[in-house]
Write a protein that holds these residues in place. Structure first.
Motif, PDB file in Angstrom:
ATOM      1  N   THR A   7       0.990  -1.268  -0.163  1.00  0.00           N
ATOM      2  CA  THR A   7       0.186  -0.118   0.023  1.00  0.00           C
ATOM      3  C   THR A   7       0.975   1.435  -0.170  1.00  0.00           C
ATOM      4  N   ASN A  52      -2.533  -1.446  -2.926  1.00  0.00           N
ATOM      5  CA  ASN A  52      -3.680  -1.675  -3.063  1.00  0.00           C
ATOM      6  C   ASN A  52      -4.423  -0.330  -1.926  1.00  0.00           C
ATOM      7  N   ALA A  53      -5.090  -0.248  -2.406  1.00  0.00           N
ATOM      8  CA  ALA A  53      -5.695   0.643  -1.068  1.00  0.00           C
ATOM      9  C   ALA A  53      -5.161   2.420  -0.982  1.00  0.00           C
ATOM     10  N   GLU A  74      -5.568   5.422  -3.718  1.00  0.00           N
ATOM     11  CA  GLU A  74      -6.430   6.910  -3.882  1.00  0.00           C
ATOM     12  C   GLU A  74      -6.589   7.161  -5.932  1.00  0.00           C
ATOM     13  N   TYR A 127      -8.135   0.626  -6.108  1.00  0.00           N
ATOM     14  CA  TYR A 127      -8.794   1.406  -4.919  1.00  0.00           C
ATOM     15  C   TYR A 127      -8.542   1.476  -3.900  1.00  0.00           C
ATOM     16  N   LYS A 128      -8.791   2.376  -2.691  1.00  0.00           N
ATOM     17  CA  LYS A 128      -8.875   1.710  -1.059  1.00  0.00           C
ATOM     18  C   LYS A 128     -10.990   2.439  -1.564  1.00  0.00           C
ATOM     19  N   ASP A 129     -11.391   1.333  -0.704  1.00  0.00           N
ATOM     20  CA  ASP A 129     -12.410   1.717  -0.909  1.00  0.00           C
ATOM     21  C   ASP A 129     -13.096   1.759   0.217  1.00  0.00           C
ATOM     22  N   THR A 152     -14.405  -2.652   2.784  1.00  0.00           N
ATOM     23  CA  THR A 152     -14.145  -2.854   4.431  1.00  0.00           C
ATOM     24  C   THR A 152     -15.716  -2.928   4.523  1.00  0.00           C
ATOM     25  N   ALA A 208     -13.247  -0.551  -5.770  1.00  0.00           N
ATOM     26  CA  ALA A 208     -12.186  -1.634  -5.598  1.00  0.00           C
ATOM     27  C   ALA A 208     -12.838  -2.783  -6.319  1.00  0.00           C
TER      28      ALA A 208
END
Ligand SMILES: Nc1ncnc2c1ncn2[C@@H]1O[C@H](COP(=O)(O)OP(=O)(O)OP(=O)(O)O)[C@@H](O)[C@H]1O
Ligand SMILES: [Mg+2]
Length: 300
Positions: free
Chosen positions: A171, A201-202, A204, A235-237, A241, A259
């Motif tokens: 990340t 990963n994750a 913006e 994407y961070k999404d 979560t 994501a």
């Protein structure tokens, strides 16, 4: 330059590094892909589950080996509780087929638990027996994803050094990048692995994903003369979560989320044999993954 200055350099932006070119890979019977990271909690299990899910929807036969021998992850994220694992196969109580659990979209989960770390203690006959059984299920799969623990524990290195392809997850967090460098360094210097595929990963934005790749690639190239292969990004999404809380694959509940779309793109790319570098020279005659795992020797 010492390790500390290497790591400092890594977290300072350096936009100069080039991008690796995707390479075509020959068709194989089963592709064993280890999903790994330096730092924990960077998204390995979610990447594993969602790529497996997407490939399953494409009609591929996908297995996941939950090889995080410390903390089993896959079962929690998929809300399944495998009653048996490889230990029961080792003890002769169950057959391989009896321990396999079916997840969403027909993904097959092969629960490892600590059973695989006991391989070293098996005598030769027992090892041969077990790996012959595992070899039989090879014919029933197109992909085997190995969800490893984070870091440089010996069993993690073992799975990475014996897989067909390594997918490293990082990340934009500086510690994720420095720890990714540590994993690459040890696999390269002690186990002669020189092909690494990176998923950021994750992130913006796509720009941020490429910046992470550039920074890591530059340091890896300067110190180890290895060019990382950029496979893609997620994407961070916040929907991811949410899916984790629901204990479902993101692609099952929010397939059109940012994501989710990234996972679908990555799976298609993987399936077209694009964007990934195999560790081994595929022109050479090969033993299977289980054989390599069995005969794995720690190199110094
Ligand atoms: N793309 C993303 N967007 C938002 N949050 C994410 C994303 N990827 C991962 N996360 C968050 O990070 C958490 C950890 O993800 P995951 O369990 O997949 O990591 P891991 O690398 O397998 O962890 P471990 O090292 O503990 O096995 C998730 O529960 C989620 O909250
Ligand atoms: Mg995990």
């Amino acid at each position: 330059m010492d390790q500390a200055s290497t790591l400092r350099r890594l977290v300072n932006k350096d936009p100069n590094a080039g991008q690796a070119r995707p390479k075509q890979k020959k068709k194989r019977r089963v592709r064993v892909i280890s999903i790994t990271s330096g730092k924990g909690g960077v998204g390995k299990t979610n990447v594993t589950i969602n790529l497996a899910y997407a490939l399953s929807l494409l009609g591929r036969r996908v297995f996941i080996l939950d090889a995080d021998l410390g903390l089993a992850n896959i079962d929690v994220l998929l809300n399944i509780s495998p009653p048996f694992n490889i230990e029961h196969v080792l003890s002769g109580e169950k057959s391989i087929n009896e321990i396999i659990v079916e997840g969403p979209a027909n993904i097959k989960i092969l629960p490892a638990s600590s059973g695989l770390s006991e391989l070293a203690e098996l005598d030769r006959d027992e090892q041969v027996k077990l790996f012959r059984k595992l070899g039989e299920i090879d014919q029933t799969m197109d992909y085997l994803f190995v969800d490893t623990g984070a870091g440089i524990a010996s069993n993690v290195l073992r799975f990475n050094a014996t897989a067909d392809e390594i997918m490293l997850i990082a990340t934009p967090e500086p510690t994720s990048m420095t720890d990714a460098y540590s994993v690459i360094k040890i696999l390269a210097t002690k186990y002669h692995v020189r092909k690494f595929n990176l998923i950021t990963n994750a992130v913006e934005s796509q720009k941020e994903a490429l910046a992470v790749y550039d920074r890591l690639n530059k340091v890896v190239y300067d110190f180890l003369q290895i060019k990382l292969n950029y496979t893609g990004f997620v994407y961070k999404d916040p929907m991811l979560t949410k899916a984790v809380r629901m204990q479902k694959p993101l692609l099952e509940v929010y397939p059109k989320s940012p994501a989710g779309k990234c996972f679908s793109v990555l799976a298609r790319k993987l399936d077209q044999n694009a964007g990934m570098l195999p560790i081994l020279d595929l022109d050479e005659p090969q033993t299977g993954f289980w054989d390599r795992l069995m005969h794995w020797k720690r190199k110094r």
